[in-house]
Design a protein around this motif. Structure first.
Motif, PDB file in Angstrom:
ATOM      1  N   TYR A 224       0.737  -1.345  -0.093  1.00  0.00           N
ATOM      2  CA  TYR A 224       0.081  -0.020  -0.216  1.00  0.00           C
ATOM      3  C   TYR A 224       0.937   1.407  -0.055  1.00  0.00           C
ATOM      4  CZ  TYR A 224       0.939   0.103   4.889  1.00  0.00           C
ATOM      5  OH  TYR A 224       1.645   0.019   6.293  1.00  0.00           O
ATOM      6  N   THR A 225       0.343   2.404  -0.118  1.00  0.00           N
ATOM      7  CA  THR A 225       1.106   3.606  -0.268  1.00  0.00           C
ATOM      8  C   THR A 225       0.496   4.691   0.727  1.00  0.00           C
ATOM      9  OG1 THR A 225      -0.363   4.465  -2.053  1.00  0.00           O
ATOM     10  CG2 THR A 225       1.877   3.552  -2.640  1.00  0.00           C
ATOM     11  N   ASP A 226       1.113   5.547   1.119  1.00  0.00           N
ATOM     12  CA  ASP A 226       0.594   6.490   2.218  1.00  0.00           C
ATOM     13  C   ASP A 226       0.191   7.912   1.594  1.00  0.00           C
ATOM     14  OD1 ASP A 226       3.018   7.475   1.687  1.00  0.00           O
ATOM     15  OD2 ASP A 226       3.784   7.468   3.665  1.00  0.00           O
ATOM     16  N   LYS A 227       0.098   8.777   2.088  1.00  0.00           N
ATOM     17  CA  LYS A 227      -0.497  10.047   1.422  1.00  0.00           C
ATOM     18  C   LYS A 227       0.564  10.645   0.576  1.00  0.00           C
ATOM     19  CE  LYS A 227      -3.641  11.190   4.843  1.00  0.00           C
ATOM     20  NZ  LYS A 227      -4.379  12.202   6.015  1.00  0.00           N
ATOM     21  N   GLU A 228       2.042  10.535   1.016  1.00  0.00           N
ATOM     22  CA  GLU A 228       3.075  10.950   0.071  1.00  0.00           C
ATOM     23  C   GLU A 228       3.550  10.113  -0.844  1.00  0.00           C
ATOM     24  OE1 GLU A 228       2.965  10.766   3.493  1.00  0.00           O
ATOM     25  OE2 GLU A 228       2.518  13.198   3.708  1.00  0.00           O
ATOM     26  N   ASN A 229       2.620   8.999  -1.185  1.00  0.00           N
ATOM     27  CA  ASN A 229       3.126   7.959  -2.188  1.00  0.00           C
ATOM     28  C   ASN A 229       4.312   7.321  -1.954  1.00  0.00           C
ATOM     29  OD1 ASN A 229       0.896   8.656  -3.886  1.00  0.00           O
ATOM     30  ND2 ASN A 229       1.979  10.491  -4.893  1.00  0.00           N
ATOM     31  N   ASN A 230       4.729   7.033  -0.579  1.00  0.00           N
ATOM     32  CA  ASN A 230       5.787   6.051  -0.217  1.00  0.00           C
ATOM     33  C   ASN A 230       5.131   4.857  -0.112  1.00  0.00           C
ATOM     34  OD1 ASN A 230       7.707   8.099   0.397  1.00  0.00           O
ATOM     35  ND2 ASN A 230       6.457   8.804   2.182  1.00  0.00           N
ATOM     36  N   TRP A 231       5.889   3.734  -0.808  1.00  0.00           N
ATOM     37  CA  TRP A 231       5.463   2.299  -0.692  1.00  0.00           C
ATOM     38  C   TRP A 231       5.802   1.461   0.572  1.00  0.00           C
ATOM     39  CZ3 TRP A 231       2.609   0.045  -4.313  1.00  0.00           C
ATOM     40  CH2 TRP A 231       2.428   0.655  -5.625  1.00  0.00           C
ATOM     41  N   TYR A 232       4.851   0.867   1.037  1.00  0.00           N
ATOM     42  CA  TYR A 232       5.147  -0.212   2.119  1.00  0.00           C
ATOM     43  C   TYR A 232       4.524  -1.398   1.696  1.00  0.00           C
ATOM     44  CZ  TYR A 232       5.805   4.260   4.703  1.00  0.00           C
ATOM     45  OH  TYR A 232       5.980   5.536   5.230  1.00  0.00           O
ATOM     46  N   LYS A 255     -11.124  -0.441   1.778  1.00  0.00           N
ATOM     47  CA  LYS A 255     -10.559  -0.020   3.191  1.00  0.00           C
ATOM     48  C   LYS A 255      -9.103  -0.338   3.682  1.00  0.00           C
ATOM     49  CE  LYS A 255     -11.747  -2.326   7.568  1.00  0.00           C
ATOM     50  NZ  LYS A 255     -12.476  -3.602   8.240  1.00  0.00           N
ATOM     51  N   ASP A 256      -8.436  -1.172   3.078  1.00  0.00           N
ATOM     52  CA  ASP A 256      -7.030  -1.431   3.566  1.00  0.00           C
ATOM     53  C   ASP A 256      -5.888  -0.950   2.151  1.00  0.00           C
ATOM     54  OD1 ASP A 256      -7.452  -3.503   5.686  1.00  0.00           O
ATOM     55  OD2 ASP A 256      -8.501  -4.447   4.020  1.00  0.00           O
ATOM     56  N   ASN A 257      -6.389  -0.224   1.378  1.00  0.00           N
ATOM     57  CA  ASN A 257      -5.673   0.574   0.547  1.00  0.00           C
ATOM     58  C   ASN A 257      -4.727  -0.344  -0.084  1.00  0.00           C
ATOM     59  OD1 ASN A 257      -4.358   2.921  -0.783  1.00  0.00           O
ATOM     60  ND2 ASN A 257      -3.134   3.186   0.778  1.00  0.00           N
ATOM     61  N   VAL A 258      -5.179  -1.565  -0.377  1.00  0.00           N
ATOM     62  CA  VAL A 258      -4.439  -2.675  -0.970  1.00  0.00           C
ATOM     63  C   VAL A 258      -4.087  -2.047  -2.490  1.00  0.00           C
ATOM     64  CG1 VAL A 258      -4.196  -4.727  -1.681  1.00  0.00           C
ATOM     65  CG2 VAL A 258      -5.562  -4.211   0.209  1.00  0.00           C
ATOM     66  N   ALA A 259      -2.604  -2.284  -2.659  1.00  0.00           N
ATOM     67  CA  ALA A 259      -2.147  -1.922  -4.006  1.00  0.00           C
ATOM     68  C   ALA A 259      -1.892  -3.286  -4.765  1.00  0.00           C
ATOM     69  CB  ALA A 259      -0.932  -1.169  -4.060  1.00  0.00           C
ATOM     70  N   TRP A 260      -1.184  -4.302  -4.349  1.00  0.00           N
ATOM     71  CA  TRP A 260      -1.200  -5.876  -4.852  1.00  0.00           C
ATOM     72  C   TRP A 260      -0.789  -6.578  -3.632  1.00  0.00           C
ATOM     73  CZ3 TRP A 260       3.667  -6.867  -2.861  1.00  0.00           C
ATOM     74  CH2 TRP A 260       4.600  -5.901  -3.013  1.00  0.00           C
ATOM     75  N   THR A 261      -0.960  -7.809  -4.052  1.00  0.00           N
ATOM     76  CA  THR A 261      -0.657  -8.885  -3.064  1.00  0.00           C
ATOM     77  C   THR A 261      -0.017 -10.029  -3.518  1.00  0.00           C
ATOM     78  OG1 THR A 261      -2.834 -10.012  -3.966  1.00  0.00           O
ATOM     79  CG2 THR A 261      -3.221  -8.673  -1.968  1.00  0.00           C
ATOM     80  N   GLY A 262       0.418 -11.163  -2.765  1.00  0.00           N
ATOM     81  CA  GLY A 262       1.095 -11.954  -3.261  1.00  0.00           C
ATOM     82  C   GLY A 262       1.760 -12.879  -1.919  1.00  0.00           C
ATOM     83  N   PRO A 337      14.622  -2.506 -10.731  1.00  0.00           N
ATOM     84  CA  PRO A 337      13.672  -2.074 -11.753  1.00  0.00           C
ATOM     85  C   PRO A 337      12.326  -1.987 -11.799  1.00  0.00           C
ATOM     86  CG  PRO A 337      15.483  -3.830 -12.480  1.00  0.00           C
ATOM     87  CD  PRO A 337      15.272  -3.661 -11.141  1.00  0.00           C
ATOM     88  N   LEU A 338      11.669  -2.760 -10.482  1.00  0.00           N
ATOM     89  CA  LEU A 338      10.186  -2.501 -10.445  1.00  0.00           C
ATOM     90  C   LEU A 338       9.988  -1.692  -9.109  1.00  0.00           C
ATOM     91  CD1 LEU A 338       9.847  -6.461 -10.919  1.00  0.00           C
ATOM     92  CD2 LEU A 338       8.603  -4.796 -12.149  1.00  0.00           C
ATOM     93  N   SER A 339      10.815  -0.943  -8.826  1.00  0.00           N
ATOM     94  CA  SER A 339      10.814  -0.028  -7.446  1.00  0.00           C
ATOM     95  C   SER A 339       9.660   0.843  -7.681  1.00  0.00           C
ATOM     96  CB  SER A 339      11.983   0.712  -7.375  1.00  0.00           C
ATOM     97  OG  SER A 339      12.132   1.463  -8.178  1.00  0.00           O
ATOM     98  N   HIS A 340       8.953   1.145  -8.863  1.00  0.00           N
ATOM     99  CA  HIS A 340       7.916   2.079  -9.022  1.00  0.00           C
ATOM    100  C   HIS A 340       6.585   1.307  -8.758  1.00  0.00           C
ATOM    101  CE1 HIS A 340       8.351  -0.112 -12.735  1.00  0.00           C
ATOM    102  NE2 HIS A 340       7.134   0.082 -13.086  1.00  0.00           N
ATOM    103  N   GLY A 342       6.935  -0.581  -5.829  1.00  0.00           N
ATOM    104  CA  GLY A 342       7.210  -0.888  -4.258  1.00  0.00           C
ATOM    105  C   GLY A 342       7.861  -2.178  -4.351  1.00  0.00           C
ATOM    106  N   PHE A 343       8.452  -2.872  -5.365  1.00  0.00           N
ATOM    107  CA  PHE A 343       9.184  -4.140  -5.167  1.00  0.00           C
ATOM    108  C   PHE A 343      10.451  -4.149  -4.303  1.00  0.00           C
ATOM    109  CE2 PHE A 343       7.185  -7.408  -8.346  1.00  0.00           C
ATOM    110  CZ  PHE A 343       5.804  -7.025  -8.203  1.00  0.00           C
ATOM    111  N   ASP A 344      10.982  -2.832  -4.308  1.00  0.00           N
ATOM    112  CA  ASP A 344      12.155  -3.189  -3.563  1.00  0.00           C
ATOM    113  C   ASP A 344      12.011  -3.322  -2.207  1.00  0.00           C
ATOM    114  OD1 ASP A 344      10.803  -0.601  -3.771  1.00  0.00           O
ATOM    115  OD2 ASP A 344      12.518   0.496  -3.010  1.00  0.00           O
ATOM    116  N   LYS A 345      10.701  -2.972  -1.652  1.00  0.00           N
ATOM    117  CA  LYS A 345      10.445  -3.151  -0.327  1.00  0.00           C
ATOM    118  C   LYS A 345      10.331  -4.537   0.089  1.00  0.00           C
ATOM    119  CE  LYS A 345      10.268   1.185   0.166  1.00  0.00           C
ATOM    120  NZ  LYS A 345      11.255   2.085   0.877  1.00  0.00           N
ATOM    121  N   LEU A 346      10.243  -5.544  -0.818  1.00  0.00           N
ATOM    122  CA  LEU A 346      10.040  -6.859  -0.668  1.00  0.00           C
ATOM    123  C   LEU A 346      11.482  -7.521  -0.135  1.00  0.00           C
ATOM    124  CD1 LEU A 346       8.700  -8.336  -4.034  1.00  0.00           C
ATOM    125  CD2 LEU A 346       7.703  -8.421  -1.677  1.00  0.00           C
TER     126      LEU A 346
END
Length: 555
Positions: A224-232, A255-262, A337-340, A342-346
């Motif tokens: 998910y992302t916050d208001k500043e578009n930071n990935w978590y 409700k949970d502001n989900v961007a992707w799952t896995g 390369p997939l940091s846009h 938020g994959f770098d947070k994996l």
């Protein structure tokens, strides 16, 4: 006279009967002919196509020309049109690049397997099958049919399935520019004359392999992302935690502001990223359980899926959902390369992640020099010790001086036992006279702590150590060393781990050979420190051998 007369009568009767039979046959043929040519056509109307010539053209059909009986054949034809073909042969398709091999099948239009070419399975020389389930990217209730292959080439394939209510589903799989990425889309087209509302459930992936021998390391993920578009990236419940509550864990998109799952294990991840969440409603994780035998553990695994909102599609209308599907390693060079997305947070090393990244970079450089990650870990530990040696020495000298001043401090304590303020002033004066700072013993340890934590997490999550041998029986630095199998589990382990025992023994010998302090209180502390090697030996018994090697070299 009587017998000849009887014979004549019988003969005449027979001839008459033969003529009646013949007459009956002739009359039956005549009635059958008259019925089918004159009576039957009145009950079975014959529909003849209009004859079109150059001089005459068919008149346009209007609403007045359409009668009720003529609508019945049109409805029957429409129903036949929505029947998915049942004679489509089974067909497989391979999409591959230099990094992975994707095997698809038209039975449900799904991924059967994904094999990673640069990684091997545990205890095997074959390529690692990260996906080994014929349900990956399946759509609920369509997996029992062979889909039509509409279009295909070396890097692309498109399937079609027709539902009974008049929806054409199109699924597309294509290689993209990412080493371990697939472009996936689901298009829904309404080919019926009526609007249709429906929801669709897409299974992401399930049952990926463990990266540990004796327990499950599978976790659910959602970003998910916050208001500043930071990935978590947040870890959803592990199978063990999920089992305590329920077999299903559901996230609501809005409700949970989900961007992707896995789902992921220690070193690999499978992730489904939608291009837009407008059509999606829920994300879920389900528990998978299976018992191998009565004497073995019960493996626990997960599967994840997404569910759309109720889509309302007009006749002739379409809805399309596009996704990125990633199935590959949690390696910095592949995730960057997939940091846009938020994959770098994996790949998260915790609070001191920047230290972990620096140390892993140095470790890779040492591996390029020595071609052995075990030797690289030893050299990295020595380099860290040399860098921190001035702080370590200063702390040890300060502790030694404090121990020498203990008798004089006790004398001052007796002298000013009724006046704490004067005792504190005398204590500070004594420390200043001998140049002792009581914090100088703790400060080096405090400064070394981030380095230790950074290296710990770096070595724990470094995929470079996976299946990297060191010497002799240490064949995988990402796993505990395994000398032989034990007749019974020890500390939860089924194998004998030698490296933690050697580390504990060497540390214990060092503790026992330390010079005895003249101060009774310090001697009591030394006795307590003797138990530290035993405690750490227990803690490190099931730790990857790369980490144990680092701690052993450090001691």
């Amino acid at each position: 006279m009587f017998i000849p007369a009887l014979r004549v009568n019988v003969y005449l009767w027979f001839i008459i009967m033969q003529h009646k039979t013949l007459l009956f046959i002739l009359l039956s043929i005549l009635i059958w002919f008259l019925y089918f040519h004159f009576i039957a056509p009145r009950f079975i109307p014959q529909q003849q196509p209009p004859v079109i010539t150059k001089e005459t053209k068919p008149e346009p059909i209007t609403d007045k020309d359409v009668s009720a009986p003529s609508e019945i054949p049109q409805q029957e034809e429409t129903i036949k049109q929505f029947q998915h073909p049942s004679d489509i042969p089974l067909k497989q398709k391979i999409l591959e690049n230099n990094h992975f091999n994707v095997k698809l099948t038209n039975r449900g239009a799904v991924i059967e397997t994904i094999s990673l070419k640069h990684y091997k399975a545990l205890e095997s020389t074959t390529d690692l099958r990260l996906i080994n389930s014929p349900n990956t990217l399946s759509v609920a209730d369509t997996g029992y049919w062979n889909w039509e292959v509409v279009e295909e080439n070396e890097i692309f394939v498109k399937y079609r399935y027709t539902t009974p209510d008049g929806l054409s589903l199109y699924k597309t799989f294509a290689l993209n520019k990412y080493n371990y990425g697939l472009d996936f889309s689901l298009k829904v087209e309404n080919i019926s004359p009526q609007p249709i509302s429906s929801t669709f459930t897409i299974l992401g992936a399930e049952n990926i392999p463990y990266e540990t021998y004796d327990y499950s390391d599978i976790v659910g993920l959602h970003s998910y992302t916050d208001k500043e578009n930071n990935w978590y990236v947040k870890q959803e419940p592990s199978p063990l935690k999920l089992k305590k509550n329920t077999n299903t864990y559901i996230l609501v998109s809005g409700k949970d502001n989900v961007a992707w799952t896995g789902i992921a294990n220690k070193y690999f991840a499978t992730v489904l990223v939608p291009s837009s969440n407008q059509e999606l409603d829920k994300y879920g994780f389900d528990l998978i359980e299976s018992l191998l035998s009565e004497s073995t553990i019960k493996p626990l695994n997960l599967k994840f899926y997404i569910q759309t909102k109720e889509l309302s599609i007009k006749p002739g209308g379409t809805k399309q959902m596009d996704f990125l599907f990633y199935a590959g390693p949690k390696k910095a060079s592949e995730l960057l390369p997939l940091s846009h997305f938020g994959f770098d947070k994996l790949l998260s090393y915790g609070w001191f992640g920047f230290i972990s990244k620096i140390l892993i970079w140095i470790l890779q450089g040492l591996f390029a020099l020595f071609h052995n990650y075990g030797i690289a870990i030893i050299m990295l530990t020595i380099i860290i010790k040399l860098i921190l040696f001035p702080l370590t020495k200063k702390g040890q000298v300060s502790i030694y001086q404090l121990q020498k001043l203990q008798p004089r401090l006790k004398a001052l304590q007796e002298q000013y036992k009724n006046d704490k303020r004067k005792f504190a002033e005398a204590q500070l004066k004594l420390w200043k006279e001998y140049g002792v700072n009581p914090l100088s013993g703790c400060l080096p340890l405090f400064l070394q702590f981030p380095v230790f934590i950074g290296l710990y997490w770096g070595l724990s999550l470094a995929i470079e150590l996976r299946q990297s041998p060191f010497i002799l029986w240490i064949t995988d630095l990402s796993q505990p060393d395994q000398l032989c199998k034990l007749p019974f589990p020890v500390l939860g382990a089924k194998y004998l781990h030698i490296l933690p025992l050697v580390m504990t023994l060497s540390w214990l010998i060092q503790s026992l050979t330390q010079p005895k302090s003249p101060d009774p209180q310090a001697r009591q502390q030394q006795k307590l420190f003797i138990f530290m090697p035993v405690v750490f030996g227990i803690l490190f018994y099931n730790v990857p051998s790369g980490l144990t090697l680092y701690w052993f070299t450090s001691t």
